[in-house]
Design a protein around this motif. Structure first.
Motif, PDB file in Angstrom:
ATOM      1  N   THR A 184       0.509  -1.017  -0.296  1.00  0.00           N
ATOM      2  CA  THR A 184      -0.190   0.122  -0.380  1.00  0.00           C
ATOM      3  C   THR A 184       0.966   1.263  -0.222  1.00  0.00           C
ATOM      4  O   THR A 184       0.661   2.803  -1.082  1.00  0.00           O
ATOM      5  CB  THR A 184      -1.261  -0.006   1.424  1.00  0.00           C
ATOM      6  OG1 THR A 184      -1.301  -1.267   1.011  1.00  0.00           O
ATOM      7  CG2 THR A 184      -1.962   0.992   1.596  1.00  0.00           C
ATOM      8  N   ASP A 185       2.103   0.948   0.798  1.00  0.00           N
ATOM      9  CA  ASP A 185       2.933   2.271   1.028  1.00  0.00           C
ATOM     10  C   ASP A 185       3.435   2.605  -0.089  1.00  0.00           C
ATOM     11  O   ASP A 185       3.559   3.738  -0.752  1.00  0.00           O
ATOM     12  CB  ASP A 185       3.640   2.339   1.501  1.00  0.00           C
ATOM     13  CG  ASP A 185       3.000   2.105   3.454  1.00  0.00           C
ATOM     14  OD1 ASP A 185       1.795   2.788   3.159  1.00  0.00           O
ATOM     15  OD2 ASP A 185       4.378   1.650   4.394  1.00  0.00           O
ATOM     16  N   GLU A 186       3.661   1.796  -1.251  1.00  0.00           N
ATOM     17  CA  GLU A 186       4.676   1.248  -2.256  1.00  0.00           C
ATOM     18  C   GLU A 186       3.662   2.702  -3.147  1.00  0.00           C
ATOM     19  O   GLU A 186       4.015   3.632  -3.875  1.00  0.00           O
ATOM     20  CB  GLU A 186       5.134  -0.121  -3.205  1.00  0.00           C
ATOM     21  CG  GLU A 186       6.382   0.332  -2.035  1.00  0.00           C
ATOM     22  CD  GLU A 186       6.893  -1.792  -2.731  1.00  0.00           C
ATOM     23  OE1 GLU A 186       7.989  -2.052  -2.133  1.00  0.00           O
ATOM     24  OE2 GLU A 186       5.866  -2.284  -3.327  1.00  0.00           O
ATOM     25  N   ILE A 187       1.966   2.020  -3.067  1.00  0.00           N
ATOM     26  CA  ILE A 187       0.815   2.880  -4.263  1.00  0.00           C
ATOM     27  C   ILE A 187       1.405   4.188  -4.385  1.00  0.00           C
ATOM     28  O   ILE A 187       1.084   4.918  -5.063  1.00  0.00           O
ATOM     29  CB  ILE A 187       0.281   1.423  -4.424  1.00  0.00           C
ATOM     30  CG1 ILE A 187       0.269   0.335  -4.614  1.00  0.00           C
ATOM     31  CG2 ILE A 187      -1.369   2.707  -5.118  1.00  0.00           C
ATOM     32  CD1 ILE A 187      -1.022  -0.006  -4.167  1.00  0.00           C
ATOM     33  N   ARG A 188       0.767   4.531  -2.853  1.00  0.00           N
ATOM     34  CA  ARG A 188       1.072   5.972  -2.539  1.00  0.00           C
ATOM     35  C   ARG A 188       2.414   6.770  -3.169  1.00  0.00           C
ATOM     36  O   ARG A 188       1.943   7.453  -3.312  1.00  0.00           O
ATOM     37  CB  ARG A 188       0.973   6.091  -1.234  1.00  0.00           C
ATOM     38  CG  ARG A 188      -0.075   5.728  -0.189  1.00  0.00           C
ATOM     39  CD  ARG A 188      -0.699   5.750   1.083  1.00  0.00           C
ATOM     40  NE  ARG A 188      -1.973   5.212   1.291  1.00  0.00           N
ATOM     41  CZ  ARG A 188      -3.346   5.388   1.474  1.00  0.00           C
ATOM     42  NH1 ARG A 188      -3.301   7.116   0.832  1.00  0.00           N
ATOM     43  NH2 ARG A 188      -3.866   4.783   1.688  1.00  0.00           N
ATOM     44  N   HIS A 189       3.295   5.989  -2.728  1.00  0.00           N
ATOM     45  CA  HIS A 189       4.268   7.121  -2.764  1.00  0.00           C
ATOM     46  C   HIS A 189       4.428   6.643  -4.179  1.00  0.00           C
ATOM     47  O   HIS A 189       5.123   8.121  -5.035  1.00  0.00           O
ATOM     48  CB  HIS A 189       5.909   5.978  -2.677  1.00  0.00           C
ATOM     49  CG  HIS A 189       7.192   6.698  -3.329  1.00  0.00           C
ATOM     50  ND1 HIS A 189       7.521   7.766  -2.016  1.00  0.00           N
ATOM     51  CD2 HIS A 189       8.483   6.301  -4.171  1.00  0.00           C
ATOM     52  CE1 HIS A 189       9.041   7.805  -2.624  1.00  0.00           C
ATOM     53  NE2 HIS A 189       9.586   6.579  -3.576  1.00  0.00           N
ATOM     54  N   VAL A 190       4.139   5.711  -5.714  1.00  0.00           N
ATOM     55  CA  VAL A 190       5.201   6.022  -6.817  1.00  0.00           C
ATOM     56  C   VAL A 190       3.450   6.848  -7.443  1.00  0.00           C
ATOM     57  O   VAL A 190       3.890   7.451  -8.998  1.00  0.00           O
ATOM     58  CB  VAL A 190       4.789   4.165  -7.351  1.00  0.00           C
ATOM     59  CG1 VAL A 190       6.086   3.822  -6.605  1.00  0.00           C
ATOM     60  CG2 VAL A 190       3.457   3.494  -7.673  1.00  0.00           C
ATOM     61  N   VAL A 191       2.112   6.838  -6.661  1.00  0.00           N
ATOM     62  CA  VAL A 191       1.529   7.358  -7.524  1.00  0.00           C
ATOM     63  C   VAL A 191       1.856   9.252  -7.163  1.00  0.00           C
ATOM     64  O   VAL A 191       1.527  10.114  -8.273  1.00  0.00           O
ATOM     65  CB  VAL A 191      -0.032   7.606  -6.909  1.00  0.00           C
ATOM     66  CG1 VAL A 191      -1.239   8.307  -7.004  1.00  0.00           C
ATOM     67  CG2 VAL A 191      -0.147   6.332  -7.017  1.00  0.00           C
ATOM     68  N   MET A 192       2.195   9.329  -5.625  1.00  0.00           N
ATOM     69  CA  MET A 192       2.623  11.176  -5.335  1.00  0.00           C
ATOM     70  C   MET A 192       4.202  11.073  -6.912  1.00  0.00           C
ATOM     71  O   MET A 192       3.871  12.423  -7.044  1.00  0.00           O
ATOM     72  CB  MET A 192       2.726  10.687  -4.264  1.00  0.00           C
ATOM     73  CG  MET A 192       1.534  10.874  -3.118  1.00  0.00           C
ATOM     74  SD  MET A 192       0.126  12.262  -3.585  1.00  0.00           S
ATOM     75  CE  MET A 192       1.171  13.386  -3.481  1.00  0.00           C
ATOM     76  N   GLN A 193       4.616  10.689  -6.568  1.00  0.00           N
ATOM     77  CA  GLN A 193       5.733  10.836  -7.618  1.00  0.00           C
ATOM     78  C   GLN A 193       5.031  11.231  -9.548  1.00  0.00           C
ATOM     79  O   GLN A 193       5.867  12.020  -9.814  1.00  0.00           O
ATOM     80  CB  GLN A 193       6.448   9.341  -7.639  1.00  0.00           C
ATOM     81  CG  GLN A 193       7.581   9.677  -5.886  1.00  0.00           C
ATOM     82  CD  GLN A 193       9.157   8.759  -6.294  1.00  0.00           C
ATOM     83  OE1 GLN A 193       8.819   7.520  -7.182  1.00  0.00           O
ATOM     84  NE2 GLN A 193       9.732   9.206  -6.226  1.00  0.00           N
ATOM     85  N   ALA A 194       4.060  10.420  -9.652  1.00  0.00           N
ATOM     86  CA  ALA A 194       4.236  10.564 -10.925  1.00  0.00           C
ATOM     87  C   ALA A 194       3.667  11.470 -10.801  1.00  0.00           C
ATOM     88  O   ALA A 194       3.416  12.816 -11.175  1.00  0.00           O
ATOM     89  CB  ALA A 194       3.070   9.464 -10.704  1.00  0.00           C
ATOM     90  N   MET A 195       2.264  12.022  -9.764  1.00  0.00           N
ATOM     91  CA  MET A 195       1.794  13.374  -9.751  1.00  0.00           C
ATOM     92  C   MET A 195       2.980  14.738  -9.613  1.00  0.00           C
ATOM     93  O   MET A 195       2.334  15.805 -10.031  1.00  0.00           O
ATOM     94  CB  MET A 195       0.854  13.654  -8.544  1.00  0.00           C
ATOM     95  CG  MET A 195      -0.657  12.256  -8.659  1.00  0.00           C
ATOM     96  SD  MET A 195      -1.908  12.844  -9.928  1.00  0.00           S
ATOM     97  CE  MET A 195      -2.904  13.887  -8.241  1.00  0.00           C
ATOM     98  N   GLY A 196       3.442  14.292  -9.614  1.00  0.00           N
ATOM     99  CA  GLY A 196       4.786  15.167  -8.713  1.00  0.00           C
ATOM    100  C   GLY A 196       5.167  15.837 -10.174  1.00  0.00           C
ATOM    101  O   GLY A 196       5.026  17.527 -10.507  1.00  0.00           O
ATOM    102  N   ARG A 197       6.201  14.829 -10.736  1.00  0.00           N
ATOM    103  CA  ARG A 197       6.104  15.215 -12.209  1.00  0.00           C
ATOM    104  C   ARG A 197       5.348  15.267 -13.243  1.00  0.00           C
ATOM    105  O   ARG A 197       5.669  16.118 -13.790  1.00  0.00           O
ATOM    106  CB  ARG A 197       6.532  13.660 -12.593  1.00  0.00           C
ATOM    107  CG  ARG A 197       8.183  12.785 -11.884  1.00  0.00           C
ATOM    108  CD  ARG A 197       8.662  12.179 -12.985  1.00  0.00           C
ATOM    109  NE  ARG A 197       7.856  10.753 -12.473  1.00  0.00           N
ATOM    110  CZ  ARG A 197       7.695   9.745 -11.475  1.00  0.00           C
ATOM    111  NH1 ARG A 197       8.908   9.413 -10.847  1.00  0.00           N
ATOM    112  NH2 ARG A 197       7.253   8.807 -11.908  1.00  0.00           N
ATOM    113  N   LEU A 198       3.764  15.083 -13.195  1.00  0.00           N
ATOM    114  CA  LEU A 198       2.714  15.725 -14.116  1.00  0.00           C
ATOM    115  C   LEU A 198       2.752  16.985 -13.516  1.00  0.00           C
ATOM    116  O   LEU A 198       2.355  18.087 -14.498  1.00  0.00           O
ATOM    117  CB  LEU A 198       1.712  15.073 -13.513  1.00  0.00           C
ATOM    118  CG  LEU A 198       1.429  13.716 -14.779  1.00  0.00           C
ATOM    119  CD1 LEU A 198       0.355  12.965 -13.700  1.00  0.00           C
ATOM    120  CD2 LEU A 198       1.162  13.454 -15.659  1.00  0.00           C
TER     121      LEU A 198
END
Length: 564
Positions: free
Chosen positions: A9-23
């Motif tokens: 779950t933490d990994e999903i939150r982390h990669v999603v927030m990273q992707a949002m940051g790049r966007l």
């Protein structure tokens, strides 16, 4: 212990927030604050192993359609170094994630390397917590409500312990107050009747009419004879009450021990009277302006602290009420013994007492939020589809002792923990003794015994489990195998959630589901096969299931037989 569900779950939150940051950095998404988003396990695993609703909850803030947001996030996701192989956009904008074989291997490795520690989490952080349960009136035997509350309370204490709390199990002995005075008068009447005849001595109408009172009076007469017939009334009643209470408390202790319940503390209400704690709490309530006099009695201003009506603390005759003692008792738990949290397991008929007592904790400055109460609903005993109210042996209302003569302890503890405390329970006496897959506790125990049988049969062929490589564990790719491993991975989560909700039934249902998934796997796949690496992987999976079944049954104090 490792909680690989949390890790994923933490990994999903982390990669999603990273992707949002790049966007946001590239100007593809506006720089707006995002609301919290959820990561859940979908009901249908065809839609992925985990699902995130980030696009759905962000649509308003970002002023974009959820699916467009999800597709943009998907394009920026980097899953390298995570437990996931890929993600997909589904429906109106859900992001679904699919686990890699490494996650399944990690679950099996965790079960094997951590042993019984796999059932322990750190949620409680060593916080001191008391669970008080049963606390049956010592003037008579335990009834079905006590039986259910005992199983729930004992299993809740175990769950909290496994969730990392420092747990104390306590029984509160109500050996003071009006009911003890009534008990003494009842014993006195039966004592007199032994020597003077039942017709010569009227029994008090509001006395305790149970056979247990007759038995105690006979035991007293056998020990003391006529010694107390002409003794001063106060002395006689005091000695009778003490005699009866000691024997009744021992009976409670012995019956609960048969039920596999052992307490850390048996706390006597009389102590609160004797050491001044009751008088102190009454004085404190007066000092804080939470008590007032009316009609010669002292009242607690309960309505000032959220209750519907005020309560008497000290009667006009000067005798404190049970409620006053209860306030002193809970103050003792928090202030004298330093518990950070107290959980009381009560029958549903005490629901009106909850707000009063929590309010009283506010009134004395302890804080009602530190006290939680679990209310248990009624139990109906059923046989042949009919409600059973009377014991075959005694012809009286069925007690815990009667129940355990008819039903195995394993079944009683399991059945009482199958449903949440706040739900009514029909206890099927026929089913509880049935040796078939229809009986849930038998079904779970049979899964454990079946795995032992597999191991013994293979050992007879000189085939023994050995350690497997990640590549060999990766061979466990069938849906039944993956489903079984995923369920093993859920256990730390279930322990934490059961502790948060004070719901040990979650753990009973977990182990029942685990048995179901194992039987499904066993019926679909041969463990013994020509492909040695796959056979070893399946043998190791069986070992993991066997061990987790035993750990959970041990937690619930239910036996895990090797043969059936």
């Amino acid at each position: 212990m490792q909680n690989l569900m949390y890790t994923a779950t933490d990994e999903i939150r982390h990669v999603v927030m990273q992707a949002m940051g790049r966007l946001v950095a590239s100007g593809k998404l506006p720089a707006e604050p995002l609301p919290p988003f959820g990561v859940e396990v979908p009901a249908d695993r065809a839609h992925g192993d985990f699902s995130a609703n980030v696009a759905m909850v962000s649509a308003r803030a970002l002023k974009m359609p959820p699916r467009k947001i999800a597709e943009a996030v998907l394009g920026e996701l980097c899953l390298k170094g995570t437990y996931f192989t890929h993600a997909e956009v589904a429906g109106p904008g859900f992001l679904n994630f699919f686990l890699a074989p490494a996650w399944y291997t990690a679950i099996l490795n965790a079960v094997q390397t951590e042993g019984e520690g796999y059932t322990h989490t750190a949620q409680g952080g060593g916080k001191k917590i008391m669970v008080e349960y049963v606390s049956a009136n010592p003037t008579g035997p335990m009834h079905m409500g006590n039986a259910r509350g005992g199983a729930l309370g004992d299993c809740l204490a175990a769950v909290l312990e496994h969730a990392g709390y420092d747990v104390t199990r306590e029984f509160y002995v109500n050996d003071a107050g009006n009911q003890i005075a009534k008990f003494a008068v009842s014993l006195e009447a039966r004592y007199f009747q032994i020597f003077r005849g039942e017709d010569a001595v009227p029994f008090p109408e509001d006395g305790y009419h149970g056979d247990d009172v007759r038995e105690r009076a006979k035991e007293f007469a056998a020990q003391y004879g006529k010694q107390y017939l002409d003794a001063p009334e106060d002395e006689r009643r005091k000695v009778l009450a003490a005699f009866g209470i000691e024997r009744n408390v021992k009976k409670l202790h012995d019956d609960l021990l048969k039920y596999r319940i052992e307490y850390d503390v048996w706390f006597r209400e009389s102590v609160l009277h004797e050491d001044g704690e009751l008088a102190d709490v009454i004085a404190l309530l007066k000092e804080r302006g939470a008590a007032y006099e009316k009609d010669g009695a002292l009242w607690y201003a309960a309505t000032r602290f959220g209750a519907e009506k005020d309560e008497v603390l000290v009667r006009a005759n000067g005798i404190p009420t049970y409620f006053a003692a209860d306030i002193a008792y809970h103050r003792n738990k928090f202030e004298k013994r330093g518990f950070a949290k107290v959980v009381d397991v009560w029958g549903a008929d005490h629901h009106g007492h909850v707000a009063r007592l929590k309010g009283a904790m506010d009134a004395i400055g302890v804080g009602g939020d530190k006290l939680d109460v679990v209310l248990t609903q009624l139990v109906r005993l059923m046989r042949g589809g009919e409600v059973v109210r009377m014991s075959k042996r005694t012809g009286k209302a069925i007690s815990l002792d009667d129940l355990l003569e008819e039903v195995p302890v394993d079944a009683a503890r399991f059945f009482f923990n199958l449903r949440e405390a706040n739900s009514h329970l029909d206890f099927d006496l026929d089913l509880a003794v049935e040796q078939s897959s229809q009986n849930p506790v038998y079904y779970v125990q049979y899964a454990h015994a079946r795995i032992w049988s597999i191991l013994k049969n293979l050992a007879a062929e000189n085939i023994h489990p050995r350690a497997c490589t990640p590549e060999e564990f990766g061979l466990l790719s069938a849906s039944e195998e993956r489903e079984l491993i995923r369920h093993l991975g859920l256990l730390p989560n279930e322990i934490d959630e059961a502790a948060k909700a004070y719901d040990p039934a979650r753990i009973t249902r977990y182990v029942l589901d685990l048995a179901t998934k194992f039987h499904k796997f066993y019926n679909a796949h041969y463990v013994r096969g020509e492909d040695e690496p796959l056979m070893q992987a399946r043998l190791n999976l069986c070992l993991c299931v066997r061990d987790v079944l035993k750990y959970v049954l041990d937690m619930l104090k239910i036996t895990a037989p090797q043969t059936m």
